[in-house]
Motif scaffolding. Structure first.
Motif, PDB file in Angstrom:
ATOM      1  N   LEU A  16      -8.780   3.270  -7.167  1.00 29.91           N
ATOM      2  CA  LEU A  16      -7.794   2.060  -8.261  1.00 29.91           C
ATOM      3  C   LEU A  16      -8.537   1.918  -9.382  1.00 29.91           C
ATOM      4  O   LEU A  16      -8.305   1.927 -10.946  1.00 29.91           O
ATOM      5  CB  LEU A  16      -7.008   1.914  -6.730  1.00 29.91           C
ATOM      6  CG  LEU A  16      -5.641   2.568  -6.522  1.00 29.91           C
ATOM      7  CD1 LEU A  16      -5.759   0.752  -5.183  1.00 29.91           C
ATOM      8  CD2 LEU A  16      -5.037   3.034  -7.238  1.00 29.91           C
ATOM      9  N   ALA A  45      -9.435   4.579 -11.656  1.00 26.08           N
ATOM     10  CA  ALA A  45      -8.480   5.052 -12.317  1.00 26.08           C
ATOM     11  C   ALA A  45      -7.458   3.959 -13.482  1.00 26.08           C
ATOM     12  O   ALA A  45      -7.478   4.251 -14.556  1.00 26.08           O
ATOM     13  CB  ALA A  45      -7.314   6.036 -11.219  1.00 26.08           C
ATOM     14  N   THR A  46      -7.679   3.090 -13.073  1.00 18.95           N
ATOM     15  CA  THR A  46      -6.491   1.854 -13.509  1.00 18.95           C
ATOM     16  C   THR A  46      -7.406   1.198 -14.918  1.00 18.95           C
ATOM     17  O   THR A  46      -6.646   0.744 -16.125  1.00 18.95           O
ATOM     18  CB  THR A  46      -5.491   1.255 -12.931  1.00 18.95           C
ATOM     19  OG1 THR A  46      -6.819   0.436 -12.582  1.00 18.95           O
ATOM     20  CG2 THR A  46      -4.744   1.631 -11.935  1.00 18.95           C
ATOM     21  N   THR A  72       1.606  -0.549 -15.424  1.00 17.97           N
ATOM     22  CA  THR A  72       0.883   0.785 -14.666  1.00 17.97           C
ATOM     23  C   THR A  72      -0.387   0.460 -13.801  1.00 17.97           C
ATOM     24  O   THR A  72      -0.373   1.091 -12.805  1.00 17.97           O
ATOM     25  CB  THR A  72       0.538   1.438 -15.766  1.00 17.97           C
ATOM     26  OG1 THR A  72      -0.245   0.874 -16.326  1.00 17.97           O
ATOM     27  CG2 THR A  72       1.570   1.580 -16.587  1.00 17.97           C
ATOM     28  N   ALA A  82       2.013   0.653 -10.169  1.00 15.92           N
ATOM     29  CA  ALA A  82       2.892   1.309 -10.171  1.00 15.92           C
ATOM     30  C   ALA A  82       1.619   2.300  -9.498  1.00 15.92           C
ATOM     31  O   ALA A  82       2.058   3.663  -9.054  1.00 15.92           O
ATOM     32  CB  ALA A  82       3.501   2.002 -11.145  1.00 15.92           C
ATOM     33  N   THR A  83       0.504   2.706 -10.105  1.00 13.59           N
ATOM     34  CA  THR A  83      -0.426   3.727  -9.361  1.00 13.59           C
ATOM     35  C   THR A  83      -1.014   3.273  -8.416  1.00 13.59           C
ATOM     36  O   THR A  83      -0.901   3.943  -7.627  1.00 13.59           O
ATOM     37  CB  THR A  83      -1.687   3.538 -10.131  1.00 13.59           C
ATOM     38  OG1 THR A  83      -1.386   3.780 -11.909  1.00 13.59           O
ATOM     39  CG2 THR A  83      -2.678   4.657  -9.945  1.00 13.59           C
ATOM     40  N   LEU A 124       2.292   3.880  -6.027  1.00  8.57           N
ATOM     41  CA  LEU A 124       2.531   5.059  -5.497  1.00  8.57           C
ATOM     42  C   LEU A 124       0.954   5.926  -4.972  1.00  8.57           C
ATOM     43  O   LEU A 124       0.724   7.181  -3.901  1.00  8.57           O
ATOM     44  CB  LEU A 124       2.200   6.509  -6.909  1.00  8.57           C
ATOM     45  CG  LEU A 124       3.377   6.495  -7.845  1.00  8.57           C
ATOM     46  CD1 LEU A 124       3.114   6.941  -9.067  1.00  8.57           C
ATOM     47  CD2 LEU A 124       4.577   6.870  -6.822  1.00  8.57           C
ATOM     48  N   GLN A 125      -0.274   5.847  -4.772  1.00 10.27           N
ATOM     49  CA  GLN A 125      -1.402   5.876  -4.138  1.00 10.27           C
ATOM     50  C   GLN A 125      -1.221   5.421  -2.871  1.00 10.27           C
ATOM     51  O   GLN A 125      -1.514   6.460  -2.067  1.00 10.27           O
ATOM     52  CB  GLN A 125      -2.973   5.048  -5.115  1.00 10.27           C
ATOM     53  CG  GLN A 125      -3.990   5.504  -4.138  1.00 10.27           C
ATOM     54  CD  GLN A 125      -4.628   4.741  -2.663  1.00 10.27           C
ATOM     55  OE1 GLN A 125      -4.462   3.792  -3.263  1.00 10.27           O
ATOM     56  NE2 GLN A 125      -4.678   5.058  -1.940  1.00 10.27           N
ATOM     57  N   GLN A 136       1.865   4.878  -1.537  1.00  8.91           N
ATOM     58  CA  GLN A 136       3.117   5.892  -0.505  1.00  8.91           C
ATOM     59  C   GLN A 136       2.624   7.295  -0.481  1.00  8.91           C
ATOM     60  O   GLN A 136       2.791   8.082   0.725  1.00  8.91           O
ATOM     61  CB  GLN A 136       4.031   5.835  -1.526  1.00  8.91           C
ATOM     62  CG  GLN A 136       5.555   6.577  -1.443  1.00  8.91           C
ATOM     63  CD  GLN A 136       6.751   7.174  -2.466  1.00  8.91           C
ATOM     64  OE1 GLN A 136       5.387   6.771  -3.878  1.00  8.91           O
ATOM     65  NE2 GLN A 136       7.436   7.159  -2.429  1.00  8.91           N
ATOM     66  N   ALA A 137       1.252   7.614  -1.275  1.00 10.02           N
ATOM     67  CA  ALA A 137       1.074   9.108  -0.478  1.00 10.02           C
ATOM     68  C   ALA A 137       0.476   9.132   0.169  1.00 10.02           C
ATOM     69  O   ALA A 137       0.390   9.935   1.205  1.00 10.02           O
ATOM     70  CB  ALA A 137       0.511   9.576  -2.375  1.00 10.02           C
ATOM     71  N   LEU A 162       9.207   2.359  -2.733  1.00  4.39           N
ATOM     72  CA  LEU A 162       8.866   2.249  -3.730  1.00  4.39           C
ATOM     73  C   LEU A 162      10.255   0.801  -4.753  1.00  4.39           C
ATOM     74  O   LEU A 162      11.187   1.455  -4.245  1.00  4.39           O
ATOM     75  CB  LEU A 162       8.242   2.691  -4.814  1.00  4.39           C
ATOM     76  CG  LEU A 162       6.941   4.136  -4.315  1.00  4.39           C
ATOM     77  CD1 LEU A 162       6.363   3.762  -5.500  1.00  4.39           C
ATOM     78  CD2 LEU A 162       6.403   2.395  -3.618  1.00  4.39           C
ATOM     79  N   PRO A 217      10.682  -1.203  -7.850  1.00  2.97           N
ATOM     80  CA  PRO A 217       9.982  -1.638  -8.521  1.00  2.97           C
ATOM     81  C   PRO A 217      10.673  -2.423  -9.099  1.00  2.97           C
ATOM     82  O   PRO A 217      12.264  -2.713  -9.369  1.00  2.97           O
ATOM     83  CB  PRO A 217       9.581  -0.920 -10.460  1.00  2.97           C
ATOM     84  CG  PRO A 217      10.097   0.815  -9.837  1.00  2.97           C
ATOM     85  CD  PRO A 217      10.458   0.129  -7.957  1.00  2.97           C
TER      86      PRO A 217
END
Lengths: 538, 324
Positions: A308, A311-312, A382, A385-386, A389-390, A392-393, A404, A406
């Motif tokens: 993370l 990525a971010t 973001t 959010a990233t 999503l990570q 959650q997946a 989620l 937001p």
């Protein structure tokens, strides 16, 4: 009093002046309203006395001097029951007494619980408010600070306090800050909610005459025009069009793109420094499925902090095992870093009593519903959010549905306060100057800054001890223990520290930056000279 | 179709082929073995351009654009197609009835007035909701029973009232058409994210007046045609004439209108997704993919693929509609 976000704190620091303020050039506290740093005297083995003198020149807009009685009033206001001062109450509860000097109205002594070295600076870091505006009859002078701090919640407030609270609420200062004049260099000229704030410099400010001028008492720009631009692309465009002089914080990709642009390099300076802001996930420990620490540990194993961060933040910043940065001497390096480990998560879930069902869901014998989680985070970010999503997946692969949610910034804090979440992702603001984690972890702060609802008598004692401990070795041990406890109990999952990225026009002087928000001192900004314009990019 | 026929209208067949591909992708999306989920971010490739790993690249949150395109096609099949089918069917029946019976020709027994009153009471949740609703229905039913027996006994014409079906339909359609469709949809969809069924219902509500108006207008022409006159003359009941003879003839223009309605609904749904209104936060579709470009305008590939897919689908539907 109520400073709901960082922007509000930044503006309050321009309208008001504290006893001590951080000088971003030296990254140390410097005297502001106080004439010098306080003189420290240890009293017995558990108290500290801090002797302050106010600057003789310090004055309110009407010419009246800033006096010790204003400090006394501010400290009491921060402890008044019934006011939106929950954060300040927790943060400054170590100040137990203020003694005014009858011989010198600008001299006072603050008595603090504990003997930690950082108490000297923490005791002066709050804006001083005018007693004459909110308490013209001096009603609070008759009530001691300790009495306000220890006022039982069940007992009705004293008539003088109740009247003050009513006056404060009627003034509606959250919407009308101009009704509470400060002794700072700026006054609020325009406030268009959510997007624009204009501060104008006062023509005559008491600190103008000070020689030599302290860095924290400078106010160079005649006006400061703050624009909130939620869209990063629009903000970048505005910067390139010279409609903005300073842009902070800049998302990693935009920062990188600007840095690699030759045209942008000709026009802009780039600054980046480690910050004390931690991206943190939190669990609502009051919810039945998340009461067991093994469940919290299992879910936390589904985060991938290293990936993370890469990525971010493009790898800038640093992962951490706790609420302290890895560069801190108090960092508990014996704890292993948190890593993505779904197999371990499964084992921990089973240890917590959850059993995988044929349909893939997880059920607990004592709970009616399968394991599902609602995750709140700020809608316009973001990075969050990233991370959401990570998670959650990763959770979906184990059969744990995560919904989620937001949430708008303005709604998020009230939702967290009311406990309307299972998990959240948000920034926890840190500081290099102190180790007071009570606002986020103490059981007294549940529902205010402690959104997780976590707190045990043992951790409360530890947190209180850390805040006041003066012995360096004991403090290190206690902080290492706190990090271990938080890691074990996992009410919070500190993921990584963010860097502060700031871009400023070359038309400004090189900006003094800091890891503290907002990353620069707006009042010290000045136009560049020809020499500084020729200087190489940072 | 012979090769000569194909050559005669290549645009039409190309459009049908594209729509077929989109529909097949949407229908078979659950069975397609895509390497990435549309909602799972690839943290090693954030906002990455098209490559051998991600054929259409990834968006700013690291989500695979190809997977997003497939999910968008699935959404189109699950949402826009049923919405247009339901809106067309409802619009055709409502418009056909309004055109056929007008304001005076449909006469209902007086007792039937209790039904809308009970319905209104129940919908508005007025005091004593269940009690009063049941009471109104019972009273009107009882009244109808007693009066019909009395009328039979006395051999008199039953008391009826004329239902202003045409005015009702036109009034509701005008009300819905008073605001631009997108504005109305945004106003109705604002708030918590909608489920697929709720969004479907909303799209149907927005879309039905158009086919209704068209069928009503056509019905006004059809009901005076000789074959309808012949049906009346042969003694068929009005319901049977309407359903078996008038309505099929009045629905002919829908063959052209349905593809255009579908194009309109796809546009509306994409606009909602682009604005992030009424959508689940992790919902992926063509509109949401287009919206993520705002967070990183340099990631052109994120806009290109859904943009081309959307444009091609809308053009194909126009082409199919024009060829009818």
């Amino acid at each position: 009093m109520a400073l709901p976000n960082q922007n509000a704190i930044d503006v309050a620091n321009l309208l008001h002046v504290s006893l001590l303020q951080v000088d971003y050039k030296s990254n140390r506290y410097a005297p502001a309203l106080a004439q010098s740093l306080p003189q420290v005297t240890l009293m017995g083995d558990s108290l500290t006395s801090l002797d302050y003198h106010l600057r003789p020149a310090a004055a309110w807009d009407n010419g009246q001097p800033v006096l010790a009685t204003d400090v006394d009033f501010t400290l009491k206001l921060m402890q008044c029951p019934g006011l939106p001062n929950e954060g300040a109450r927790a943060q400054f509860s170590f100040i137990r007494k203020i003694q005014l000097d009858p011989a010198n109205p600008r001299h006072f002594t603050i008595v603090c619980r504990g003997q930690a070295t950082e108490l000297a600076t923490a005791s002066g870091d709050y804006p001083i408010l005018p007693e004459a505006v909110l308490d013209p009859t001096h009603a609070l002078r008759g009530i001691s600070l300790a009495a306000l701090q220890d006022w039982p919640e069940s007992r009705a407030p004293a008539p003088a306090v109740a009247a003050l609270v009513q006056r404060y609420q009627q003034a509606d200062l959250a919407r009308h800050p101009e009704r509470l004049p400060g002794c700072g260099a700026y006054k609020l000229a325009v406030w268009e909610t959510g997007w624009h704030l204009l501060l104008q410099r006062k023509a005559h400010w008491w600190a103008d005459a000070l020689r030599p001028a302290s860095p924290v008492l400078q106010a160079r720009p005649q006006q400061l025009d703050f624009v909130i631009i939620p869209d990063d692309a629009v903000a970048t465009l505005a910067l390139r069009r010279h409609e903005l002089e300073v842009y902070s914080p800049v998302p990693a990709r935009f920062f990188q793109r600007l840095q690699t642009s030759a045209a942008a390099q000709r026009e802009l300076f780039f600054y980046s420094s480690p910050s004390y802001d931690i991206v943190t996930a939190g669990f609502n420990t009051r919810r039945a499925p998340l009461r067991d620490k093994c469940t919290r540990q299992a879910i936390s194993r589904l985060f991938d902090p290293v990936a993370l961060l890469k990525a971010t933040q493009l790898g800038q910043g640093s992962t951490t095992i706790g609420l302290l940065p890895p560069t801190s001497p108090y960092y508990n390096d014996s704890l292993p870093p948190l890593t993505y480990a779904p197999a371990r998560a499964v084992a921990l879930l089973q240890q917590a009593g959850w059993r995988r069902q044929p349909d893939g869901t997880w059920r607990h014998p004592s709970l009616a519903s399968p394991l599902t989680l609602r995750l709140r985070y700020r809608t316009d970010e973001t990075t969050f959010a990233t991370a959401a999503l990570q998670l959650q997946a990763a959770a979906a692969q184990l059969g744990i549905p995560i919904v989620l949610v937001p949430t708008e910034t303005s709604v998020l804090v009230s939702a967290l306060r009311s406990g309307d979440f299972d998990m959240y992702i948000r920034l926890v603001r840190g500081s290099p100057f102190g180790f007071n984690f009570m606002p986020v972890l103490h059981s007294n702060a549940i529902g205010n800054g402690n959104f997780t609802g976590f707190g045990t008598p043992a951790t409360d004692r530890l947190l209180e001890g850390i805040a006041v401990e003066g012995n360096e070795r004991r403090k290190r041990l206690m902080l290492r223990k706190l990090q271990a406890v938080v890691r074990e109990e996992m009410p919070l999952v500190p993921l990584f520290f963010l860097p502060i990225r700031l871009v400023a026009s070359r038309r400004l002087q090189p900006v003094a930056t800091s890891g503290l928000k907002p990353g620069y001192m707006p009042a010290t900004l000045a136009w560049a000279t020809a020499d500084s314009l020729r200087a190489p990019a940072h | 179709m012979t090769p000569a026929g194909l050559l005669k209208r290549p645009g039409y067949w190309l459009a049908l082929c594209w729509l077929g591909i989109v529909a097949a992708t949407g229908l078979l999306s659950s069975w397609l073995r895509l390497p990435y989920l549309s909602t799972a971010p690839d943290l090693l490739h954030m906002a990455a351009p098209p490559s051998a790993l991600h054929y259409f690249g990834t968006d700013v949150l690291g989500r695979d654009v190809l997977a997003g395109l497939v999910t968008g096609a699935q959404r189109l099949v699950k949402l826009s197609l049923p919405a247009v089918a339901l809106a067309t069917a409802f619009g055709a029946v409502a418009g056909g009835a309004a055109g056929f019976w007008g304001n005076t020709r449909l006469r209902l027994p007086l007792g039937a007035l209790g039904l809308p009153a009970a319905l209104a009471w129940w919908l508005l949740q007025l005091p004593g909701c269940v009690y009063f609703t049941v009471s109104i229905l019972s009273i009107s039913g009882l009244y109808e029973l007693i009066t019909s027996r009395r009328q039979q006994a006395l051999q008199i014409r039953p008391l009826t009232f004329a239902l202003p079906l045409d005015s009702l339909l036109l009034g509701i359609a005008t009300l819905l058409g008073a605001l631009p469709r997108l504005v109305l949809l945004i106003a109705l969809a604002a708030g918590p994210p909608l489920t697929l069924v709720q969004l479907l219902a909303l799209l149907v509500l927005i879309a039905w007046p158009e086919p209704a108006r068209m069928v009503r207008a056509e019905m006004l022409r059809v009901r005076v045609q000789p074959f309808i006159e012949a049906a009346w003359a042969s003694g068929l009941g009005p319901g049977r004439i309407w359903w078996r003879h008038a309505l099929p003839a009045a629905c002919q223009p829908l063959r052209t209108l349905a593809p255009l309605s579908l194009a309109g609904l796809i546009g509306l749904e994409t606009a909602l997704a682009f604005l992030g209104i009424g959508q689940a936060p992790n919902a992926v579709g063509w509109g949401t993919l287009l919206a993520t470009v705002r967070q990183d305008p340099s990631a052109w590939w994120v806009a290109l693929a859904p943009g081309v897919a959307l444009l091609a689908t809308l053009l194909a539907l126009q082409k199919v509609a024009a060829s009818k």
